[in-house]
Scaffold this active site. Sequence first.
Site, PDB file in Angstrom:
ATOM      1  N   CYS A   1      -6.841   3.264  -3.775  1.00  0.00           N
ATOM      2  CA  CYS A   1      -5.218   3.620  -4.048  1.00  0.00           C
ATOM      3  C   CYS A   1      -4.769   4.877  -2.965  1.00  0.00           C
ATOM      4  O   CYS A   1      -4.746   4.885  -1.938  1.00  0.00           O
ATOM      5  CB  CYS A   1      -5.184   3.919  -5.330  1.00  0.00           C
ATOM      6  SG  CYS A   1      -3.294   4.404  -6.053  1.00  0.00           S
TER       7      CYS A   1
ATOM      8  N   ASP B   1       0.212  -6.385  -7.017  1.00  0.00           N
ATOM      9  CA  ASP B   1       0.301  -4.766  -6.643  1.00  0.00           C
ATOM     10  C   ASP B   1       1.562  -4.660  -5.616  1.00  0.00           C
ATOM     11  O   ASP B   1       1.814  -5.185  -4.669  1.00  0.00           O
ATOM     12  CB  ASP B   1      -1.037  -4.967  -5.509  1.00  0.00           C
ATOM     13  CG  ASP B   1      -1.525  -3.422  -4.809  1.00  0.00           C
ATOM     14  OD1 ASP B   1      -0.607  -2.623  -5.124  1.00  0.00           O
ATOM     15  OD2 ASP B   1      -2.650  -3.411  -4.395  1.00  0.00           O
TER      16      ASP B   1
ATOM     17  N   HIS C   1      -3.210  -3.806  -9.209  1.00  0.00           N
ATOM     18  CA  HIS C   1      -3.403  -2.470  -8.715  1.00  0.00           C
ATOM     19  C   HIS C   1      -4.261  -1.591  -9.481  1.00  0.00           C
ATOM     20  O   HIS C   1      -3.844  -1.250 -10.606  1.00  0.00           O
ATOM     21  CB  HIS C   1      -2.324  -1.946  -8.173  1.00  0.00           C
ATOM     22  CG  HIS C   1      -2.203  -0.582  -7.415  1.00  0.00           C
ATOM     23  ND1 HIS C   1      -2.479  -0.637  -6.112  1.00  0.00           N
ATOM     24  CD2 HIS C   1      -2.408   0.690  -7.754  1.00  0.00           C
ATOM     25  CE1 HIS C   1      -2.621   0.773  -5.628  1.00  0.00           C
ATOM     26  NE2 HIS C   1      -2.576   1.481  -6.797  1.00  0.00           N
TER      27      HIS C   1
END
Length: 250
Positions: free
Chosen positions: A132, A183, A218
């Site tokens: 991330c 995501d 995500h």
Amino acid sequence: MSLCNDCIKGVRHEGVPEGKVEDIGGVKCYVGTPSGECAKEKAILFLPDVFGIELVNSQLLVDDFARNGFKTIAIDYLNGDPIPENAFSNPNFNFMAWLSNHGNDETRPNVDKVIAALREQGVTEFGATGYCFGARYAFDLAFQNLVKVTVVSHPSLLEIPGDLVKYKELSKAPLLINSCTFDQRFPHEAQAKADEILGGGEQFTDTYRREYFEGCTHGFAVRGDLSDPKTKAGKEGSFEASVKFFNRFL
């Protein structure tokens, strides 16, 4: 470049960390060291998400890389000020205020200090794995060819397509991207663009690969809910793919 709500959602994983907190170049790091013989000149730089090196999930991943033969160093580039774990269940956490105090000028110097200190210890070859928020640093290190191989999982803070083009033009480091179904920061359009730009007209090349984990969201590779079978498979699959990539290129 931005982050999303999924960047601060997740589940705390169970386990007892086995690594050690060490000072490297004046920077706090969580270090996983293989129990057996390993190549002393090689190390993986673990570039965590916004929860930093304190999150047990990240520490357990560092330990797992060490079990697979890689000395792995998670860097506190958040200067002891990660997003607290209770943000998992706090929808009112002021994410943008936190982010404004953790820009490149405040964070990148710690990465450079750790690399310099490790070089003094004899490390000459680095891999980077960024999750991330950490993907930004993994890309930037690759642009400068400071790492030999790059792995990113559900990347954030990238400019698409600009950073993909820049990667192709500047970096010599093989790249693995662990991607997923849901995501906002690296959606299907970005995934397809990565394949187009870095795949050289093909989906993959010898030095570029993108893994895709169906049904995952995500954050799955480090903060996913492991009670969900698809998320568990994605977390384990992305780690396995990462280890294979490092074994091949580092």
